[in-house]
Design a protein around this motif. Structure first.
Motif, short mmCIF file in Angstrom:
data_model
loop_
_atom_site.label_atom_id
_atom_site.label_comp_id
_atom_site.label_asym_id
_atom_site.label_seq_id
_atom_site.Cartn_x
_atom_site.Cartn_y
_atom_site.Cartn_z
N PHE A 6 8.00 64.90 7.06
CA PHE A 6 7.13 65.96 7.58
C PHE A 6 7.39 66.15 9.06
O PHE A 6 7.99 65.29 9.71
CB PHE A 6 5.64 65.59 7.38
N THR A 7 6.93 67.26 9.59
CA THR A 7 6.73 67.42 11.02
C THR A 7 5.32 67.96 11.20
O THR A 7 4.82 68.72 10.37
CB THR A 7 7.74 68.39 11.69
N CYS A 8 4.66 67.55 12.26
CA CYS A 8 3.30 68.02 12.51
C CYS A 8 3.27 69.54 12.69
O CYS A 8 2.36 70.20 12.19
CB CYS A 8 2.70 67.31 13.73
N CYS A 9 4.28 70.09 13.35
CA CYS A 9 4.33 71.55 13.55
C CYS A 9 4.37 72.28 12.21
O CYS A 9 3.63 73.25 11.99
CB CYS A 9 5.55 71.93 14.40
N ALA A 25 -7.31 68.83 11.87
CA ALA A 25 -7.51 68.88 13.32
C ALA A 25 -6.31 68.30 14.04
O ALA A 25 -5.63 67.40 13.53
CB ALA A 25 -8.76 68.10 13.70
N VAL A 26 -6.07 68.82 15.23
CA VAL A 26 -5.04 68.30 16.11
C VAL A 26 -5.74 67.45 17.17
O VAL A 26 -6.67 67.93 17.83
CB VAL A 26 -4.26 69.44 16.79
N LEU A 27 -5.32 66.21 17.31
CA LEU A 27 -5.90 65.37 18.35
C LEU A 27 -5.36 65.82 19.70
O LEU A 27 -4.22 66.26 19.81
CB LEU A 27 -5.57 63.90 18.10
N PRO A 28 -6.16 65.69 20.75
CA PRO A 28 -5.69 66.06 22.09
C PRO A 28 -4.45 65.26 22.48
O PRO A 28 -4.30 64.11 22.03
CB PRO A 28 -6.87 65.71 23.00
N PRO A 29 -3.60 65.82 23.30
CA PRO A 29 -2.34 65.14 23.67
C PRO A 29 -2.57 64.04 24.72
O PRO A 29 -2.08 64.10 25.84
CB PRO A 29 -1.48 66.27 24.21
N GLY A 149 -9.97 57.30 4.64
CA GLY A 149 -9.26 58.06 3.62
C GLY A 149 -8.68 59.38 4.10
O GLY A 149 -7.84 59.97 3.42
N ASP A 150 -9.15 59.89 5.25
CA ASP A 150 -8.50 61.07 5.83
C ASP A 150 -7.04 60.73 6.08
O ASP A 150 -6.70 59.57 6.31
CB ASP A 150 -9.16 61.48 7.15
N TRP A 151 -6.20 61.73 6.08
CA TRP A 151 -4.77 61.49 6.33
C TRP A 151 -4.44 61.67 7.79
O TRP A 151 -4.87 62.65 8.41
CB TRP A 151 -3.91 62.43 5.46
N ILE A 152 -3.69 60.73 8.33
CA ILE A 152 -3.20 60.77 9.71
C ILE A 152 -1.71 61.04 9.66
O ILE A 152 -0.98 60.40 8.90
CB ILE A 152 -3.46 59.44 10.44
N TYR A 153 -1.26 61.99 10.45
CA TYR A 153 0.16 62.32 10.59
C TYR A 153 0.48 62.26 12.08
O TYR A 153 -0.22 62.87 12.89
CB TYR A 153 0.45 63.73 10.07
N GLY A 158 2.79 65.17 18.24
CA GLY A 158 1.37 64.89 18.32
C GLY A 158 0.83 64.20 17.10
O GLY A 158 1.57 63.66 16.28
N VAL A 159 -0.50 64.25 16.99
CA VAL A 159 -1.22 63.56 15.91
C VAL A 159 -2.17 64.54 15.24
O VAL A 159 -2.91 65.27 15.92
CB VAL A 159 -2.02 62.35 16.45
N LEU A 160 -2.16 64.53 13.91
CA LEU A 160 -3.05 65.36 13.10
C LEU A 160 -3.96 64.46 12.27
O LEU A 160 -3.57 63.37 11.86
CB LEU A 160 -2.26 66.23 12.13
N ALA A 161 -5.16 64.95 11.99
CA ALA A 161 -6.07 64.31 11.05
C ALA A 161 -6.48 65.37 10.03
O ALA A 161 -6.91 66.46 10.40
CB ALA A 161 -7.30 63.78 11.78
N ALA A 162 -6.30 65.03 8.75
CA ALA A 162 -6.60 65.98 7.68
C ALA A 162 -7.49 65.34 6.63
O ALA A 162 -7.35 64.15 6.34
CB ALA A 162 -5.30 66.47 7.04
#
Length: 168
Positions: A6-9, A25-29, A149-153, A158-162
């Motif tokens: 994957f890529t976050c973008c 959501a996108v976590l702040p950088p 259980g949320d997914w972290i990428y 950067g970092v995503l939480a889904a």
């Protein structure tokens, strides 16, 4: 465990509706990258602690099964919540990565581990080990709520939480 491609973008571009619904959501950088893996993903196992890493050790002693340990350390920059021994433990026990809203130490040792780590910074001061905190709660990581259980990428962008898995 097979690496997730994957890529976050690309995940963001393909899931704009989930982002609009507040399920992505996108976590702040704010996070710096450590560990040998720059890209990692997995379901979240959450901890809430403050300047005490006993629960972090206890979690990493368990089989990670490809999960990401999400540690809400309150954003403290005064003590480290993860060091080189815990990085090695995470690698050995099959954790995909660590997301630490706080600091780490022993960065060179962690960088040698085949895991991904995101943390605010490094701090040589060790934390206490009293076992205060909570396991499996919804945590707030820099303004983003993450439930167990949320997914972290995480990747170089950067970092995503889904709220659900986003990859094929």
């Amino acid at each position: 465990m097979t690496a997730i491609d994957f890529t976050c973008c690309d995940l963001l571009d393909a899931n704009e509706a989930l982002q609009a619904q507040g399920r992505l959501a996108v976590l702040p950088p704010l996070f710096k990258s450590y560990g040998a893996l720059t890209r990692f993903a997995g379901p979240a196992h959450t901890l809430k602690v403050f300047e005490d890493n006993a629960l972090v050790r206890a979690a990493l002693e368990q089989a990670g099964a490809g999960r990401v340990l999400v540690v809400d350390g309150g954003g403290s920059l005064r003590t480290a919540l993860v060091g080189g021994k815990l990085g090695q433990l995470a690698q050995d026990n099959g954790w995909a990565g660590l997301l630490v809203f706080g600091c780490i130490r022993d960065a060179e040792e962690i960088n040698a581990c085949r895991i991904g780590v995101r943390a605010l910074n490094t701090m040589p001061q060790k934390s206490s080990k009293q076992g205060f905190g909570s396991v499996g709660a919804v945590v707030d990581i820099a303004g983003v709520k993450i439930a167990p259980g949320d997914w972290i990428y995480a990747d170089a962008d950067g970092v995503l939480a889904a709220a659900q898995a986003l990859h094929a």
